[in-house]
Write a protein that holds these residues in place. Structure first.
Motif, PDB file in Angstrom:
ATOM      1  N   MET A  31       1.192   9.641  -5.262  1.00 35.76           N
ATOM      2  CA  MET A  31       1.588  10.990  -4.818  1.00 35.76           C
ATOM      3  C   MET A  31       2.584  11.605  -5.793  1.00 35.76           C
ATOM      4  O   MET A  31       2.496  12.800  -6.108  1.00 35.76           O
ATOM      5  CB  MET A  31       2.175  10.942  -3.411  1.00 35.76           C
ATOM      6  CG  MET A  31       1.124  10.715  -2.335  1.00 35.76           C
ATOM      7  SD  MET A  31       1.728  10.923  -0.646  1.00 35.76           S
ATOM      8  CE  MET A  31       3.042   9.745  -0.554  1.00 35.76           C
ATOM      9  N   ILE A  32       3.524  10.816  -6.279  1.00 38.02           N
ATOM     10  CA  ILE A  32       4.492  11.325  -7.256  1.00 38.02           C
ATOM     11  C   ILE A  32       3.768  11.748  -8.525  1.00 38.02           C
ATOM     12  O   ILE A  32       4.030  12.812  -9.089  1.00 38.02           O
ATOM     13  CB  ILE A  32       5.579  10.268  -7.551  1.00 38.02           C
ATOM     14  CG1 ILE A  32       6.480  10.098  -6.323  1.00 38.02           C
ATOM     15  CG2 ILE A  32       6.398  10.646  -8.786  1.00 38.02           C
ATOM     16  CD1 ILE A  32       7.414   8.906  -6.394  1.00 38.02           C
ATOM     17  N   TRP A  33       2.821  10.912  -8.988  1.00 32.49           N
ATOM     18  CA  TRP A  33       2.058  11.233 -10.204  1.00 32.49           C
ATOM     19  C   TRP A  33       1.280  12.534 -10.031  1.00 32.49           C
ATOM     20  O   TRP A  33       1.304  13.413 -10.895  1.00 32.49           O
ATOM     21  CB  TRP A  33       1.128  10.075 -10.546  1.00 32.49           C
ATOM     22  CG  TRP A  33       0.356  10.288 -11.802  1.00 32.49           C
ATOM     23  CD1 TRP A  33      -0.960  10.613 -11.912  1.00 32.49           C
ATOM     24  CD2 TRP A  33       0.851  10.217 -13.139  1.00 32.49           C
ATOM     25  NE1 TRP A  33      -1.309  10.742 -13.236  1.00 32.49           N
ATOM     26  CE2 TRP A  33      -0.221  10.497 -14.008  1.00 32.49           C
ATOM     27  CE3 TRP A  33       2.098   9.927 -13.682  1.00 32.49           C
ATOM     28  CZ2 TRP A  33      -0.071  10.507 -15.381  1.00 32.49           C
ATOM     29  CZ3 TRP A  33       2.233   9.942 -15.058  1.00 32.49           C
ATOM     30  CH2 TRP A  33       1.151  10.229 -15.889  1.00 32.49           C
ATOM     31  N   LYS A  34       0.582  12.681  -8.899  1.00 35.48           N
ATOM     32  CA  LYS A  34      -0.206  13.901  -8.652  1.00 35.48           C
ATOM     33  C   LYS A  34       0.716  15.114  -8.525  1.00 35.48           C
ATOM     34  O   LYS A  34       0.374  16.205  -8.987  1.00 35.48           O
ATOM     35  CB  LYS A  34      -1.066  13.747  -7.391  1.00 35.48           C
ATOM     36  CG  LYS A  34      -2.197  12.771  -7.542  1.00 35.48           C
ATOM     37  CD  LYS A  34      -3.187  13.231  -8.575  1.00 35.48           C
ATOM     38  CE  LYS A  34      -4.362  12.291  -8.658  1.00 35.48           C
ATOM     39  NZ  LYS A  34      -5.347  12.724  -9.637  1.00 35.48           N
ATOM     40  N   GLY A  35       1.884  14.938  -7.918  1.00 34.87           N
ATOM     41  CA  GLY A  35       2.850  16.026  -7.826  1.00 34.87           C
ATOM     42  C   GLY A  35       3.327  16.473  -9.197  1.00 34.87           C
ATOM     43  O   GLY A  35       3.468  17.674  -9.458  1.00 34.87           O
ATOM     44  N   ALA A  76       0.830  -1.205   0.000  1.00 31.64           N
ATOM     45  CA  ALA A  76       0.000   0.000   0.000  1.00 31.64           C
ATOM     46  C   ALA A  76       0.867   1.258   0.000  1.00 31.64           C
ATOM     47  O   ALA A  76       0.537   2.250  -0.663  1.00 31.64           O
ATOM     48  CB  ALA A  76      -0.923  -0.001   1.214  1.00 31.64           C
ATOM     49  N   MET A  77       1.988   1.213   0.708  1.00 35.08           N
ATOM     50  CA  MET A  77       2.881   2.363   0.751  1.00 35.08           C
ATOM     51  C   MET A  77       3.517   2.610  -0.629  1.00 35.08           C
ATOM     52  O   MET A  77       3.649   3.753  -1.068  1.00 35.08           O
ATOM     53  CB  MET A  77       3.973   2.139   1.798  1.00 35.08           C
ATOM     54  CG  MET A  77       4.619   3.408   2.260  1.00 35.08           C
ATOM     55  SD  MET A  77       5.493   3.248   3.813  1.00 35.08           S
ATOM     56  CE  MET A  77       6.751   2.073   3.408  1.00 35.08           C
ATOM     57  N   ILE A  78       3.888   1.556  -1.317  1.00 34.50           N
ATOM     58  CA  ILE A  78       4.467   1.694  -2.652  1.00 34.50           C
ATOM     59  C   ILE A  78       3.443   2.297  -3.612  1.00 34.50           C
ATOM     60  O   ILE A  78       3.748   3.228  -4.367  1.00 34.50           O
ATOM     61  CB  ILE A  78       4.979   0.333  -3.166  1.00 34.50           C
ATOM     62  CG1 ILE A  78       6.205  -0.097  -2.362  1.00 34.50           C
ATOM     63  CG2 ILE A  78       5.302   0.381  -4.654  1.00 34.50           C
ATOM     64  CD1 ILE A  78       6.611  -1.539  -2.577  1.00 34.50           C
ATOM     65  N   VAL A  79       2.219   1.775  -3.573  1.00 39.86           N
ATOM     66  CA  VAL A  79       1.166   2.280  -4.462  1.00 39.86           C
ATOM     67  C   VAL A  79       0.847   3.738  -4.145  1.00 39.86           C
ATOM     68  O   VAL A  79       0.749   4.576  -5.050  1.00 39.86           O
ATOM     69  CB  VAL A  79      -0.095   1.394  -4.371  1.00 39.86           C
ATOM     70  CG1 VAL A  79      -1.266   2.033  -5.082  1.00 39.86           C
ATOM     71  CG2 VAL A  79       0.191   0.016  -4.947  1.00 39.86           C
ATOM     72  N   SER A  80       0.699   4.068  -2.872  1.00 41.54           N
ATOM     73  CA  SER A  80       0.358   5.454  -2.513  1.00 41.54           C
ATOM     74  C   SER A  80       1.502   6.409  -2.847  1.00 41.54           C
ATOM     75  O   SER A  80       1.263   7.537  -3.268  1.00 41.54           O
ATOM     76  CB  SER A  80      -0.039   5.563  -1.039  1.00 41.54           C
ATOM     77  OG  SER A  80       1.037   5.212  -0.204  1.00 41.54           O
ATOM     78  N   SER A  81       2.750   5.975  -2.693  1.00 48.00           N
ATOM     79  CA  SER A  81       3.893   6.822  -3.071  1.00 48.00           C
ATOM     80  C   SER A  81       3.879   7.106  -4.568  1.00 48.00           C
ATOM     81  O   SER A  81       4.125   8.238  -4.992  1.00 48.00           O
ATOM     82  CB  SER A  81       5.207   6.153  -2.685  1.00 48.00           C
ATOM     83  OG  SER A  81       5.308   6.021  -1.294  1.00 48.00           O
TER      84      SER A  81
END
Length: 192
Positions: A46-50, A38-43
Motif C-alpha cells: 500500500m505504501i509503494w502504490k501510494g 500478511a499485514m506487513i506485506v500488504s502495508s
C-alpha cells in the motif's frame, strides 16, 4: 566411559530451532503469525502504490547500479523520482528511462532536447562519467528518447543506502541468510 565434551553436543542452540518453535505453536498462534506477516506485506504494498500515485512515477525509488553517473551519483545511491508528464524535459535534468529490450532502467543526464511545434519532445542522454552519448544503449535504430521512455526524474537521493539491494542481487545466499535471520528474530520476539 563418556567424555564430558560430547555431552550435550547434539543439542540445538536455544532459540534457533525455528521448525521446532513452529511445531510447538497451536493453530491460533500460527494464524496470528501468518496474519502479522500478511499485514506487513500488504502495508508495504500500500505504501509503494501510494508513492506511485503521489510521485506520478511507476517506480518512485530506484538504486543506482553503476558508476556511469559519478560524481553526481555513486553505485548504491537510492534515488527518489517524480514524473509529472506536463512538466517539460530540459537539458541538464537527470532522468531514469527504460529502453525496449532491457529490463533494468538507466539513470542518465539529458544533454540535448528537440522540441517540435506540436509539443513532441525528443532528447538525448549520457552518463556524467561516460565519454559518449547513450545512442549505443538505445534499441537498434533509435537515436532519441521520447517521453514514453521516461520512468521518472531524480528529485533527491540518499547516498549508498541501496548497497543492501546490490549485495542481495550479487550474493543471493546473503539474501536467504538475511531472510532466515529476520524470521528467527520474529520467532524469538514472540517468545520473549
Amino acid at each position: 566411559m563418556v567424555r564430558a565434551s560430547t555431552v550435550g553436543a547434539h543439542l540445538p542452540a536455544p532459540g534457533f530451532d525455528i521448525f521446532g518453535d513452529l511445531r510447538k505453536m497451536n493453530k491460533r498462534q500460527l494464524y496470528y503469525q501468518v496474519l502479522n506477516f500478511a499485514m506487513i506485506v500488504s502495508s508495504a504494498l500500500m505504501i509503494w502504490k501510494g508513492l506511485i500515485v503521489l510521485t506520478g512515477s511507476e517506480s518512485p525509488i530506484v538504486v543506482v547500479l553503476s558508476g556511469s553517473m559519478e560524481p553526481a551519483f555513486h553505485r548504491g545511491d537510492l534515488l527518489f523520482l517524480t514524473y509529472f508528464r506536463e512538466d517539460p524535459i530540459r537539458a541538464g535534468e537527470i532522468v531514469v528511462f527504460k529502453v525496449e529490450g532491457r529490463d533494468i532502467p538507466i539513470v542518465h543526464r539529458v544533454i540535448k532536447v528537440h522540441e517540435k511545434d506540436n509539443g513532441d519532445i525528443k532528447f538525448l542522454t549520457t552518463g556524467d562519467n561516460n565519454e559518449v552519448d547513450d545512442r549505443g544503449l538505445y534499441k537498434e535504430g533509435q537515436n532519441w528518447l521520447e517521453k514514453k521512455d521516461v520512468v521518472g526524474r531524480a528529485r533527491g537521493f540518499l547516498p549508498y543506502v541501496g548497497m543492501v539491494t546490490i549485495i542481495m542481487n550479487d550474493y543471493p545466499k546473503f539474501k536467504y541468510a538475511l531472510l532466515a535471520v529476520m524470521g528467527a528474530s520474529v520467532l524469538l520476539k514472540r517468545e520473549s
